[in-house]
Design a protein around this motif. Structure first.
Motif, short mmCIF file in Angstrom:
data_model
loop_
_atom_site.label_atom_id
_atom_site.label_comp_id
_atom_site.label_asym_id
_atom_site.label_seq_id
_atom_site.Cartn_x
_atom_site.Cartn_y
_atom_site.Cartn_z
N VAL A 269 30.57 37.60 50.09
CA VAL A 269 30.89 36.17 50.16
C VAL A 269 32.40 35.94 50.12
CG1 VAL A 269 30.52 33.90 49.11
CG2 VAL A 269 28.71 35.62 49.03
N LEU A 270 33.10 36.76 49.37
CA LEU A 270 34.53 36.54 49.17
C LEU A 270 35.20 37.86 48.81
CD1 LEU A 270 36.89 34.41 48.75
CD2 LEU A 270 36.18 34.33 46.35
N ILE A 271 36.41 38.05 49.33
CA ILE A 271 37.24 39.20 48.93
C ILE A 271 38.59 38.62 48.54
CG2 ILE A 271 38.26 41.40 49.63
CD1 ILE A 271 36.12 41.51 51.86
N SER A 272 39.05 38.93 47.32
CA SER A 272 40.30 38.30 46.89
C SER A 272 41.14 39.22 46.02
CB SER A 272 40.00 37.00 46.14
OG SER A 272 39.42 37.29 44.89
N GLU A 273 42.40 38.82 45.87
CA GLU A 273 43.27 39.49 44.91
C GLU A 273 43.64 38.49 43.82
OE1 GLU A 273 45.19 40.04 48.38
OE2 GLU A 273 43.42 41.30 48.66
N LYS A 274 44.01 39.02 42.67
CA LYS A 274 44.34 38.16 41.53
C LYS A 274 45.84 37.95 41.38
CE LYS A 274 40.17 37.48 40.51
NZ LYS A 274 39.66 36.12 40.73
N ASP A 278 48.80 43.50 42.08
CA ASP A 278 47.53 44.08 41.63
C ASP A 278 46.77 44.54 42.88
OD1 ASP A 278 45.16 44.77 40.47
OD2 ASP A 278 44.72 42.79 39.63
N TRP A 282 38.86 42.02 44.42
CA TRP A 282 37.61 41.52 43.87
C TRP A 282 36.69 41.22 45.05
CZ3 TRP A 282 35.78 40.31 38.83
CH2 TRP A 282 36.63 40.74 37.81
N TYR A 284 33.05 39.70 45.97
CA TYR A 284 31.97 38.85 45.45
C TYR A 284 30.79 38.90 46.40
CZ TYR A 284 35.80 37.07 42.60
OH TYR A 284 36.87 36.96 41.74
N ALA A 320 31.45 41.51 41.78
CA ALA A 320 30.90 40.42 40.97
C ALA A 320 29.86 39.63 41.76
CB ALA A 320 32.01 39.50 40.49
N GLY A 321 29.06 38.89 41.01
CA GLY A 321 28.04 38.04 41.60
C GLY A 321 28.58 36.66 41.93
N ILE A 329 29.55 39.78 36.28
CA ILE A 329 30.33 40.83 36.93
C ILE A 329 29.45 42.07 36.98
CG2 ILE A 329 32.33 42.36 36.67
CD1 ILE A 329 33.79 40.04 35.37
N GLU A 332 33.37 46.37 36.73
CA GLU A 332 34.81 46.16 36.61
C GLU A 332 35.46 47.45 36.11
OE1 GLU A 332 35.73 42.82 34.12
OE2 GLU A 332 37.76 42.63 34.90
#
Lengths: 376, 376
Positions: A269-274, A278, A282, A284, A320-321, A329, A332
């Motif tokens: 659903v989503l791929i991201s960085e924080k 880093d 992440w 999802y 993560a869900g 999660i 991790e």
């Protein structure tokens, strides 16, 4: 993954995640277990996956069934299982559920306390009962606790008491832990059980059965001994400690029969960085801890995951869900890697998810529907 | 416990556990929150409890709604909530769900990554968006993780980018953690947010809103500051860091509105000991981690429990659910005490269980039905 599963996944038009179980694999697993442990009677732990198609197939193959509740007994009966093949294996039962089960014809019950024994004596008179013993076991991926069983010396007293109360003290059960990776645990446990048989014989109670529980593995990320090695460890332990007077044996595989038979298909659903510095992405998914993957609790079970981009370079991810719950999660700390080319909308496969997924999913946390299930 | 709840519990004929929510208490909590934080707009986090009666009452009172999925938006609309009062507050959304929400009229969306921002620009053009910032918070009973939010410097860049993409960069959200007990966390967080407002003003982006998330407490076993103290901490922080230019404020209470309004009634199924020299009793209930009490995970939330034998001498207990899963333990380390006179069949009340219970319960793990729910 079987060709049948591959075809089904390729053709699936679902927009929500689902699990699909190849019932032929369940059959193979059952036959394999029977071949490797011919002396053991199989009671399928239906809590692992109570899909009607699985129950019917196993009934046809001659399996018996280990149930945890009145509803599970009903689910077996609904698929034509006669109650002489059903064990009410939960040590925690309401009085009215015992009465109902007895009325249906169930005559095999678990217990691990005086309190439960008294309920059984009152509401299931004359039934076969087995006492669950508390073993200190190491090496299981899904941890056991002190929740079930009692100390061996207490169990011995309770089995004597069972006879006094008009019940049939049938045997002893133990559980070395689900997804047990240390095969020596079987030897330690069986040694203890055989000692108890001797002690009870001196009290003139002839136990006839050892219930070895489950603990048979599915293939997750960690390498585990093959089923052959499990069967060998059990056979060796039984022969070593019981000699030529081997009692009846019951096994209660759940995960071991259906785990590897199922695959979940889900969507990125989503791929991201924080943050900029880093490098951990992440990822999802549209499935999480509350919609089928509850066994990722504390990252206990580490599923293998396939993506359509496998083969190229990979990078570290947290998985993560989809829910707004920060506890949702999957991994991790477990250092999963996924392809750098992974994209939103990609369909991924989570392997060995035939056990403890459908029934674990929430009724609708965050509005997400329960996991859909197919049997083919 | 209100007289209305007491009457309902006394008259209940249920043989399975249930939760009952006094909707008048939800209303009181809503009014109290409005009184204490008159500048803040309330978006009820419906994931806490989406019961239609609760949604209708809050709609009538003028509340807005924070939703996590398309289904939750639908649940609000089904109770007559207009979409201008709905925030799609999940930072993890499928493209088709964004498109659907936009079509329904939802114009307020959360995000915390470039990937999500691009989806919103494509499928919800012109909408108000707010970026969730990752705060390092301590003191929350239900832990937050890195799952949501991004670093403040990244959030600032993304809000500039939002305007470039034709979206309306509306504000910033953060979350100090659910059941937050350290009120200083609000000051630290608001300070950071106000700095971001200044940074963005220099980039000619005028943010207008601060979303303070939830974190408002229910009364569990631990003493917590009163709601007044929370409100004061928030008001002080906003005034201190924004002076006389206080932006719009959004709060997203879930637990804080419905937690204390609900009570679970359950039954003692079994009381047992594990060994002769172990004075700790195990008390098994007909409700557990998989049938409504998921928030006892890692013993995070410690509910207060009433029994019909309260007042007499007590002893140490471990508390567990009815399933065959050894992870289905509510409290083993938390040192609960229960009356020595407690008996099998006793009905007990688990307090402050109006939030995160019904929707968390599994569809039928071990054959146990999902938690039944009443609103009165």
């Amino acid at each position: 993954m079987t060709p049948k599963l591959q075809r089904f996944l390729a053709e699936a038009k679902d927009t929500e995640p689902f699990v699909v179980v190849d019932v032929d694999v369940v059959e193979q697993n059952y036959r394999e277990l029977r071949r490797l442990l011919p002396l053991a009677k199989v009671y399928y732990a239906i809590k692992a996956n109570p899909a009607p198609e699985i129950l019917r197939r196993l009934r046809t193959l001659g399996s018996s069934f280990d149930t945890a509740s009145a509803n599970e007994i009903q689910q077996c009966m609904d698929q034509g299982v006669s109650t002489d093949r059903i064990s009410f294996g939960n040590t925690i039962k309401k009085k009215r559920d015992i009465a109902w089960a007895f009325e249906q014809g169930v005559r095999l019950y678990a217990f691990d306390s005086l309190c439960e024994l008294q309920k059984l004596a009152e509401l299931a008179p004359g039934s076969q009962v087995f006492c669950r013993v508390l073993m200190e076991c190491e090496g299981a991926e899904w941890p056991l606790s002190k929740k079930f069983g009692c100390a061996p010396r207490m169990a011995a007293d309770l089995l004597v008491k069972a006879r006094e109360l008009g019940l049939d003290p049938y045997g002893i059960s133990f559980h070395v832990g689900s997804q047990q990776t240390d095969l020596n645990q079987w030897d330690k446990a069986v040694a203890q059980v055989s000692q108890m048989f001797s002690v009870l014989q001196q009290a003139d109670v002839d136990l006839r059965m050892v219930n070895l529980g489950g603990g048979f593995p599915a293939r997750y990320r960690t390498d585990i001994p093959m089923l052959e090695a499990y069967a060998q460890a059990i056979s060796d332990a039984m022969t070593k400690h019981f000699g030529n007077k081997i009692p009846e044996m019951i096994i209660e595989p759940g995960r071991g029969l259906v785990g590897d038979a199922g695959v979940i298909q889900a969507e990125v659903v989503l791929i991201s960085e924080k943050d900029y510095d880093d490098d951990r992405r992440w990822v999802y998914l549209d499935i999480g801890k509350f919609s089928g993957l509850a066994e990722t609790m504390d990252e206990a079970i580490k599923y293998r995951i396939l993506t359509p981009r496998d083969g190229g370079p990979t990078g570290r991810v947290s998985l993560a869900g989809p829910s707004c719950d920060s506890a949702d999660i999957l991994y991790e700390k477990a250092e999963y890697q996924m392809p750098l080319a992974l994209e939103v909308g990609d369909k991924i496969q989570i392997l060995s998810t035939g056990a403890y997924t459908t029934t674990y999913s929430s009724v609708g946390f965050n509005g997400f529907p329960p996991l859909k299930s197919y049997c083919i």
